[in-house]
Motif scaffolding. Sequence first.
Motif, mmCIF file in Angstrom:
data_model
loop_
_atom_site.group_PDB
_atom_site.id
_atom_site.type_symbol
_atom_site.label_atom_id
_atom_site.label_comp_id
_atom_site.label_asym_id
_atom_site.label_seq_id
_atom_site.Cartn_x
_atom_site.Cartn_y
_atom_site.Cartn_z
ATOM 1 N N ALA A 69 81.016 60.903 54.926
ATOM 2 C CA ALA A 69 79.834 60.627 55.762
ATOM 3 C C ALA A 69 79.276 61.822 56.278
ATOM 4 O O ALA A 69 80.367 62.991 56.253
ATOM 5 C CB ALA A 69 80.266 59.512 57.041
ATOM 6 N N LEU B 104 76.493 62.115 61.829
ATOM 7 C CA LEU B 104 77.672 60.717 62.263
ATOM 8 C C LEU B 104 78.607 61.229 63.234
ATOM 9 O O LEU B 104 78.235 60.649 63.893
ATOM 10 C CB LEU B 104 77.457 59.663 60.548
ATOM 11 C CG LEU B 104 77.345 58.618 60.937
ATOM 12 C CD1 LEU B 104 77.326 57.662 62.148
ATOM 13 C CD2 LEU B 104 77.917 57.622 59.736
ATOM 14 N N LEU C 90 80.482 60.611 66.799
ATOM 15 C CA LEU C 90 81.804 58.992 67.392
ATOM 16 C C LEU C 90 82.728 59.530 67.650
ATOM 17 O O LEU C 90 83.681 58.500 68.131
ATOM 18 C CB LEU C 90 81.894 58.077 66.282
ATOM 19 C CG LEU C 90 80.966 57.369 65.037
ATOM 20 C CD1 LEU C 90 81.112 57.163 64.115
ATOM 21 C CD2 LEU C 90 80.096 56.541 66.549
ATOM 22 N N SER D 246 76.671 55.877 70.924
ATOM 23 C CA SER D 246 77.602 55.817 69.451
ATOM 24 C C SER D 246 76.723 54.764 68.520
ATOM 25 O O SER D 246 76.321 55.452 67.968
ATOM 26 C CB SER D 246 78.901 56.170 69.541
ATOM 27 O OG SER D 246 79.246 56.466 70.464
ATOM 28 N N VAL D 247 76.391 53.643 69.365
ATOM 29 C CA VAL D 247 76.301 52.585 68.386
ATOM 30 C C VAL D 247 74.059 53.276 67.550
ATOM 31 O O VAL D 247 74.482 52.274 66.430
ATOM 32 C CB VAL D 247 75.575 51.421 69.504
ATOM 33 C CG1 VAL D 247 75.239 50.310 68.343
ATOM 34 C CG2 VAL D 247 77.286 50.708 69.700
ATOM 35 N N VAL E 130 74.881 55.614 64.405
ATOM 36 C CA VAL E 130 74.707 54.632 63.632
ATOM 37 C C VAL E 130 73.867 53.846 63.090
ATOM 38 O O VAL E 130 74.333 54.139 61.559
ATOM 39 C CB VAL E 130 77.150 53.500 63.431
ATOM 40 C CG1 VAL E 130 76.944 52.182 62.045
ATOM 41 C CG2 VAL E 130 77.897 54.456 64.279
ATOM 42 N N ALA F 181 71.697 56.760 61.352
ATOM 43 C CA ALA F 181 72.467 57.423 60.504
ATOM 44 C C ALA F 181 71.683 57.895 58.925
ATOM 45 O O ALA F 181 71.563 57.169 58.117
ATOM 46 C CB ALA F 181 73.924 57.353 60.440
ATOM 47 N N GLU G 270 68.067 59.228 66.256
ATOM 48 C CA GLU G 270 69.762 60.406 66.537
ATOM 49 C C GLU G 270 69.743 60.819 67.820
ATOM 50 O O GLU G 270 70.948 61.426 68.713
ATOM 51 C CB GLU G 270 69.999 60.393 64.857
ATOM 52 C CG GLU G 270 70.216 59.767 63.691
ATOM 53 C CD GLU G 270 69.950 60.249 62.741
ATOM 54 O OE1 GLU G 270 70.844 61.326 62.853
ATOM 55 O OE2 GLU G 270 69.219 60.722 62.001
#
Length: 333
Positions: free
Chosen positions: A81, A85, A89, A124-125, A128, A131, A283
């Motif tokens: 990844a 991203l 996290l 964070s959500v 994700v 991303a 983002e």
Amino acid sequence: MSYLYVLCFPPPPPPINFKSPRGNKERLNGNNASHTPGRCYDLLDDAGFGGYTYLLEPLWWVGLVTMTFGEIANFVAYVYAPAVLVTPLGALSIIISAVLAHFLLNEKLGKMGVWGCVCCIVGSVMIVIHAPQEQTPNSVEEIWKLAMQPGFLIYVATSMSIVMALILYCEPLCGQTNILVYIGICSLMGSLTVMSIKAVGIAIKLTLEGINQIWYPETWFFVMVAAACVVMQMIYLNKALDTFNAAMVSPIYYVMFTTLTIVASAIMFKDWYGQNTDSVASEICGFITVLTGTVILHATREEEEGSSGTMRWHDSGKSCNEEHLISSYSPEC
């Protein structure tokens, strides 16, 4: 010669009255009945003072082993990844650190701290969901070409210049009082660590798939860079944690490390190339939300420490002059 010894186990000692040597002497002697003397160690040998006595601590090794397993999982994540991203996290570790500090270090997590954790989760959500897709290089030589781009070389040169200035000039001058010195070194070296680790991980992945990358000199160059950067990070992160409050170090380190890593990855791997404006904006908003959460956590800790009126040995604001003043009244051990 007199040395300053500090009791290691809670409950924490009462505030130090620098105007009352007698009171400080009694407290350092452990004569206060409300405190149980525990194992003591020489403060002058702490990581914050250039010592390495933490290597003798079993609990430190337990933490190191646990962190190693986490970093291995992190290593695998960077292979599959983009850093844009994976790195943000890491906010989840901020939440866990705050919760553990609440129970293990008696560093209370208030309502605003809880809101800070919520912001980290929400951000964070968002990251994700929006991303970018990973564009994995097909060889180590291709990664080397990315690393030799003028833009990334400028970033590396700037980072190393700042690190040298922090180590040679700022650390002796204000390393014990300014939390940004140690964390700045860790964050800048950390961003280079991530780039090197990602290159090594891709090389291992390609080798396991049958495309041997072991014999390329570029592979071993990235390995050496990663090893050197990791050692630097460990040394200065231990100094930061030994000198300042853990609840302050973790959020600030996360903010600086994440920001610099995203910048380095965007320059080297062009993570946002091909994404539309809406995705990039989402983002960035998610990242700002995460940063807001970490700032709230940091501000909450700082406010609680200021309102309590207590001084702890691992809080900011300690000066070598104060340490010397107290040590002159400490007993021989």
